[in-house]
Design an enzyme around this catalytic site. Structure first.
Site, PDB file in Angstrom:
ATOM      1  CG  ASP A   1      19.693  55.033 -14.394  1.00  0.00           C
ATOM      2  OD1 ASP A   1      20.618  54.824 -15.143  1.00  0.00           O
ATOM      3  OD2 ASP A   1      18.564  55.700 -14.880  1.00  0.00           O
TER       4      ASP A   1
ATOM      5  CG  ASP B   1      23.045  53.165 -18.363  1.00  0.00           C
ATOM      6  OD1 ASP B   1      22.412  52.613 -18.876  1.00  0.00           O
ATOM      7  OD2 ASP B   1      22.927  54.594 -18.262  1.00  0.00           O
ATOM      8  CD  GLU B   2      17.349  51.912 -16.890  1.00  0.00           C
ATOM      9  OE1 GLU B   2      16.056  51.898 -16.248  1.00  0.00           O
ATOM     10  OE2 GLU B   2      17.549  52.073 -18.016  1.00  0.00           O
TER      11      GLU B   2
END
Length: 505
Positions: free
Chosen positions: A19, A113-114
């Protein structure tokens, strides 16, 4: 070949969850030296805008994602408020996903973003020590390639890996050893578990369950009675630390949609219809970009009183024709009462397919209309002494510089001062700070008229300056490539309305 993704929780912490830390805001700080170490809030700057991401400096003031922007301004009035730059975020995300793909062929992106990564599938790690080393190496590589930080969680299941990455924030790594799950989960609030939102959490609180230990002690039968068979049984298993969900490299897209929230409620029916047509065109653009077509057209309308209506129409076959989607969305709008005002509109397409069944009747009608237009053009008499307009003369009119929208945080370049970014705009003026991601000190600020001929929008600059290499794929002399340090895997398969506002840096 099975890699342990399906079945019981693994005996080794080889599922990794990455993350990125405050991704949008961190990317803005990395590209703007004057904002580093200062509160930065990214989101819609209009009256009804919401916070997309807040930097950790802004979070100390209580600012959180999904918070109304007006509330964020009250909590942190001196922050820099910026409009998102998705082109930059997508570029950085692609760099990060490429690094993950080097670790394993099983990478499951959840957002820009993960992502989850199956380290075992890539032959990178089969035990705790190797998993930790791979996680630390990944964090170093992300920093080297993007200049940003990411938090890593390692565990024997996806649920625990995600919990570990939350504990690791910001810029850390947490590894949960298999066998310690229950003791770790017991004191955590029930909202920690996937599938427990505000409503379920409140329902459990009324039943006297506030921690994960309370859920485990209540037993499966009691949770099924409270929440239903499927949800109750799933929640009990997770409370006991069991999660056998696999890391899935490919996710099937189920729908494509776009929506807009308006600063002021729309009352004019013609304007509403125009907005629906515009949203339909944007939706089709996304649909085509994903390589799909769809059968079901969906219209979403949120009215002045926050009531939300959804209407849908299923076509005879899948389409990616903007005209067909516009017409269907228009028909759906006819069934909705908008007299009180509309604050949000959305258009979506579901029932996706990888092919398009052309509407032959619509296609024939379009061709006939085109022929008629061409015939009318030939029949028109041209005034003597005048020539038929050329293609260049019929081109779209040149944009009026005075009508340009200078969005806070977006990139610009000036003929004299070079690259910079919009710090704010209003009353016919735009303020620009001239600096780049590699600037050693904050840049100078200058103000121009919005129609200054020397000022123009520009593309985002890379966050990390690329060094010259001896050959494609080689690291600079004296510097090892981040991607070259990884262990060899068993399989070398590849991985997968804003308005102008002054910011206060």
């Amino acid at each position: 070949m099975a890699y342990g993704s399906i079945g019981d929780v693994r005996a080794a912490p080889t599922i990794l969850h990455l993350d990125m830390d405050a991704f949008f805001a961190a990317a803005e700080q990395a590209s703007k030296p004057s904002l580093r170490g200062k509160p930065v809030i990214v989101g819609g700057l209009g009256p009804r805008g919401v916070v997309s991401t807040a930097s950790y400096e802004a979070r100390r003031f209580g600012v959180r994602s999904a918070m109304p922007m007006a509330q964020a301004r009250r909590l942190c009035p001196n922050a820099a408020y910026l409009v998102p730059r998705f082109q930059l975020y997508r570029t950085v995300s692609e760099q990060v996903m490429e690094l993950l793909g080097r670790l394993s062929p099983l990478v499951e992106p959840l957002s820009l973003d993960e992502a989850f990564v199956d380290l075992e599938a890539g032959g990178v790690a089969f035990g705790s020590a190797a998993a930790r080393e791979a996680g630390e190496r990944l964090r170093r590589d992300i920093r080297a390639v993007t200049g940003l930080s990411g938090s890593v969680g390692l565990a024997g299941s996806k649920m625990l890996a995600k919990i570990a990455s939350e504990q690791a924030k910001p810029d850390g790594l947490v590894l949960i050893e298999p066998g310690t799950e229950r003791g770790l989960l017991a004191p955590m609030p029930v909202r920690t578990l996937p599938g427990v939102g505000p409503a379920t959490g409140e329902h459990l609180r009324r039943a006297g369950m506030t921690t994960v230990a309370d859920l485990a002690e209540a037993g499966e039968d009691e949770l099924v009675r409270l929440l239903g068979k499927s949800h109750g049984a799933s929640l009990y298993r997770m409370a006991a630390g069991h999660d056998d969900r696999p890391v899935v490299a490919e996710r099937d897209t189920k729908s494509v949609s776009v929506e807009d929230t308006f600063d002021v409620d729309l009352h004019d029916r013609v304007r509403i219809m125009t907005e629906v047509g515009r949203l339909a065109d944007r939706c089709v653009q996304r649909l085509r970009a994903s390589g799909h077509s769809g059968r079901t057209i969906v219209l979403k309308v949120r009215r002045y009183d926050f009531s939300t209506l959804t209407r849908s129409e299923t076509l005879r076959g899948p389409t990616d024709d903007p005209g067909v989607v516009r017409e269907a969305a228009g028909r759906l709008l006819d069934s909705v009462d908008t007299t009180g005002g509309v604050r949000l509109l959305g258009v979506g397409v579901s029932g996706l397919a990888d092919y398009t069944q052309e509407d032959l009747f619509a296609q024939a009608a379009e061709e006939l209309a085109a022929e008629e237009r061409a015939g009318e053009g030939r029949a028109e008499e041209q005034p003597e002494g005048e020539e038929t307009p050329t293609a260049a003369a019929q081109a779209e009119p040149v944009e009026d510089p005075a009508q340009r929208r200078w969005l806070a945080g977006h990139d610009v370049t000036h003929a004299e001062y070079g690259p910079g970014w919009v710090q704010g705009s209003g009353v016919g003026r735009v303020t620009v700070r001239f600096e780049t991601p590699t600037s050693l000190v904050p840049g100078r600020v200058r103000t121009f008229r919005v129609d200054d001929p020397g000022l123009a929008p520009s593309e985002p600059l890379p966050l990390v300056e690329k060094l010259a290499t001896a050959a494609e794929g080689e690291a600079p002399v004296g510097q090892e490539s981040p991607l070259a340090r990884r262990p060899k895997s068993r399989s070398e398969g590849g991985g997968p309305g804003s308005g102008a506002a002054m910011s206060r840096p």
